[in-house]
Write a protein that holds these residues in place. Sequence first.
Motif, mmCIF file in Angstrom:
data_model
loop_
_atom_site.group_PDB
_atom_site.id
_atom_site.type_symbol
_atom_site.label_atom_id
_atom_site.label_comp_id
_atom_site.label_asym_id
_atom_site.label_seq_id
_atom_site.Cartn_x
_atom_site.Cartn_y
_atom_site.Cartn_z
ATOM 1 N N ARG A 48 0.837 -1.195 0.000
ATOM 2 C CA ARG A 48 0.000 0.000 0.000
ATOM 3 C C ARG A 48 0.877 1.253 0.000
ATOM 4 N N ASP A 49 1.880 1.186 0.837
ATOM 5 C CA ASP A 49 2.815 2.295 0.956
ATOM 6 C C ASP A 49 3.490 2.589 -0.378
ATOM 7 N N ASP A 94 -4.466 -4.500 -6.021
ATOM 8 C CA ASP A 94 -5.190 -4.740 -4.763
ATOM 9 C C ASP A 94 -4.161 -5.200 -3.728
ATOM 10 N N PRO A 95 -3.797 -4.355 -2.797
ATOM 11 C CA PRO A 95 -2.712 -4.688 -1.870
ATOM 12 C C PRO A 95 -2.964 -5.970 -1.062
ATOM 13 N N ARG A 100 2.477 1.730 -3.287
ATOM 14 C CA ARG A 100 1.468 2.185 -4.236
ATOM 15 C C ARG A 100 1.203 3.672 -4.056
ATOM 16 N N ASP A 101 1.079 4.073 -2.793
ATOM 17 C CA ASP A 101 0.812 5.476 -2.498
ATOM 18 C C ASP A 101 1.973 6.361 -2.917
ATOM 19 N N ARG A 102 3.168 5.806 -2.891
ATOM 20 C CA ARG A 102 4.339 6.602 -3.276
ATOM 21 C C ARG A 102 4.574 6.549 -4.784
ATOM 22 N N GLY A 103 3.700 5.849 -5.481
ATOM 23 C CA GLY A 103 3.814 5.796 -6.932
ATOM 24 C C GLY A 103 4.726 4.705 -7.457
ATOM 25 N N GLU A 104 5.226 3.862 -6.546
ATOM 26 C CA GLU A 104 6.117 2.801 -7.006
ATOM 27 C C GLU A 104 5.342 1.664 -7.661
ATOM 28 N N SER A 113 1.400 0.220 -9.246
ATOM 29 C CA SER A 113 0.220 0.690 -9.963
ATOM 30 C C SER A 113 -0.963 0.918 -9.025
ATOM 31 N N ARG A 114 -1.752 1.892 -9.385
ATOM 32 C CA ARG A 114 -2.995 2.238 -8.685
ATOM 33 C C ARG A 114 -3.966 1.042 -8.657
#
Lengths: 213, 213, 213, 213
Positions: free
Chosen positions: B149-150, B162-163, B152-156, B158-159
């Motif tokens: 999730r982290d 599903d974490p 993903r939130d930092r853009g590493e 993809s949006r």
Amino acid sequence: MSSATGEAGRRSPRSRRSAETRERILHAATEVFARSGFHGARVADIAEQAGIAYGLVYHYFRNKDDILAAIFAERWGQYIQYLHDVGRMPLTFPERMRRLVHFWVETYRRDPDLMTIMINEVSRSYEFLESHDIGTVMIAFDAIEAMIRDARDRGELSRDLDPQLASYVIFGAAEMVLTGYVMGTLRRTDPETFAHDEEQLLSLLLHGLGAAE
Amino acid sequence: MSSATGEAGRRSPRSRRSAETRERILHAATEVFARSGFHGARVADIAEQAGIAYGLVYHYFRNKDDILAAIFAERWGQYIQYLHDVGRMPLTFPERMRRLVHFWVETYRRDPDLMTIMINEVSRSYEFLESHDIGTVMIAFDAIEAMIRDARDRGELSRDLDPQLASYVIFGAAEMVLTGYVMGTLRRTDPETFAHDEEQLLSLLLHGLGAAE
Amino acid sequence: MSSATGEAGRRSPRSRRSAETRERILHAATEVFARSGFHGARVADIAEQAGIAYGLVYHYFRNKDDILAAIFAERWGQYIQYLHDVGRMPLTFPERMRRLVHFWVETYRRDPDLMTIMINEVSRSYEFLESHDIGTVMIAFDAIEAMIRDARDRGELSRDLDPQLASYVIFGAAEMVLTGYVMGTLRRTDPETFAHDEEQLLSLLLHGLGAAE
Amino acid sequence: MSSATGEAGRRSPRSRRSAETRERILHAATEVFARSGFHGARVADIAEQAGIAYGLVYHYFRNKDDILAAIFAERWGQYIQYLHDVGRMPLTFPERMRRLVHFWVETYRRDPDLMTIMINEVSRSYEFLESHDIGTVMIAFDAIEAMIRDARDRGELSRDLDPQLASYVIFGAAEMVLTGYVMGTLRRTDPETFAHDEEQLLSLLLHGLGAAE
DNA sequence: GATGAATGAGTCTTCATTCAT
DNA sequence: GATGAATGAAGACTCATTCAT
């Protein structure tokens, strides 16, 4: 010929009834094993669930082990069969994977108890694998491994890929998701979510998490 | 001061001996559980393996369950700890994954019996998870999920990822490889092969099988 | 009709046999409990005495406790019943007492083992009374107390009498005499002596030792 | 002479301490036996209650049986002693009875745990009586029987009285009242009620329920 | 004297399996 | 085929007792 175990066909009412009872036991056992685990399940529980006297179980199966083995052979058999079928279809590797993923999720949705047993008892149980043919379980891996190897040989997948290890990754990923369903930690109710899971799982298997390294 | 019950340090020979016996039991149990499974293991086997009278086991543990729970708590604890540590390090997501994969493989190599138990008894056992805290097991998933999730939130990542599902995939893939080791179906002996496995696994998790869809 | 579970009457040979076995266990247990006490009695002893495998005991009773409870419930029940019957008969108080005293002595003579258990295990056992219903035991006292109260209200007994305490005295006196029989310290063999004891006991209860104060 | 168990007198501080510990164990055991019964009491419980290590118990007593035997011998001994003392006093029979009744009730009030044990474990336990000297218990009965016989011979009591049976009646009546106290079914709190009970009990023993036959 | 670790015999209880009916 | 009574091996657990420290 009276004890033929072949396909359906013409049977005496007697043997039909007999086959039904056997099936009832198998169904009941699947449910009880899923609920209590193999060790925790008592033959009496299975008989009760099947609505028969527990002594009757021994007319159809040699012992408790034999029941699990039968579930395994008869159910897992179809499973293996499907894997082979998919392997023989003229499909690209991603398409094969899509079929498999769908098959796994669908199998769980149709008979969660069966999948629970496969996951909890069969695919993991050391003792089971020791007493029965570990090879039979391995066939599933082998089938997937063969698909990968095939795709690799055809240039669909990278040369560097280790087909055996990859088959474990695929199997493990799929199985853990199903475990999440079984355990209830991954709560899914509507068909859409299951469909979405299939997409995600497939995408993860084919393209990974997608992080730029 | 002779009866200090502090961490390690100076202790009475009495309590040192006692702690050693407890540890001996835990080690013996780990081995026996790995070999025979929790249900198949007899308390007498554990005692014999530890070289003590079986009654003594009950001085240190309430019952057989309690032994497994202790192994779980005391060993799995370190595990969780490491996951959190990795989560707090200033690393890119792929680097984190690399650490985790290495840690799993290393943990297996150091104590395959322990990993066997974790895989066969703890992480799968319905009954264990029910009686003990399933949450404790879940923390491992949560930690990985948080990492994803982290990232993903930092853009590493993809949006669309599903974490939660992804954490299951990672965990399942890794676990199945370890299961292969445990079962002996994935035979590895030399360090190079293990290192190679780590690379493969990491690559599969990050980039998937790499098939063009 | 063959599987009727009604009172006595026509039953299948199966259930008749079953009921007999149950009764055999109860009889055997009564004997063993009387000989060794509840704690000293082993389930294996009971089974041996009943001439069956000890596993079978657990088909009929949940555990050892349950056997004692069954003896208690099924035998003491008749006892209570008799007390109530005597209470409802149109008798003078001394006549009632005579019946009771006779009943106690007769009950002992017919089944000394049963009386031994009632005295040694049931009526005294703190643990038994705690786990089971002490009230059930107390009913016996209550029944006697009611007789006394009734007699007192009708003017047969003195106003000053404390019915509850008096019921304890009656019960205690009778029980100790039976204990003497059970222990063998009061040796009685011929019917005349028993009859004589009944007279003495009745007289002592009604008129006391007879000392002029 | 250093291990003299005679009266108090001059002792080394060491043996005094030792005697105190012994007494502590005896007290603790009395409490635990009363609470849990002999069988239900664990040596560890007694030691804990006494505030010592359980191994130490075996410095003072050979085994668990020995503890009960010591309680019995040392406490019941005083009891027997008192009975004899009363027997030797120049009293009328009713006066003797009054003393006894008062003594019993007082003994209970002073140390209910002790009386509980005497009632629950000693006076009833077949096994105890078998392994130890049943005669010692019987002495209590004998002493009372002797009083009755003596009174009968002196014309205070009727010729027809059976002294042995009468002693059982007296003992049983008194014991059951005390049992009521112990069990809590006869709830007494204030001294007046106890005094009243003594009167009732005495009266019942001497004159019975007083029914005209 | 004091401690509590260590021992192991003794029992209850479970439950797969057999078999007479 | 069907039933469930009967068997007994197996194993967890308790706790009195011993003994080295």
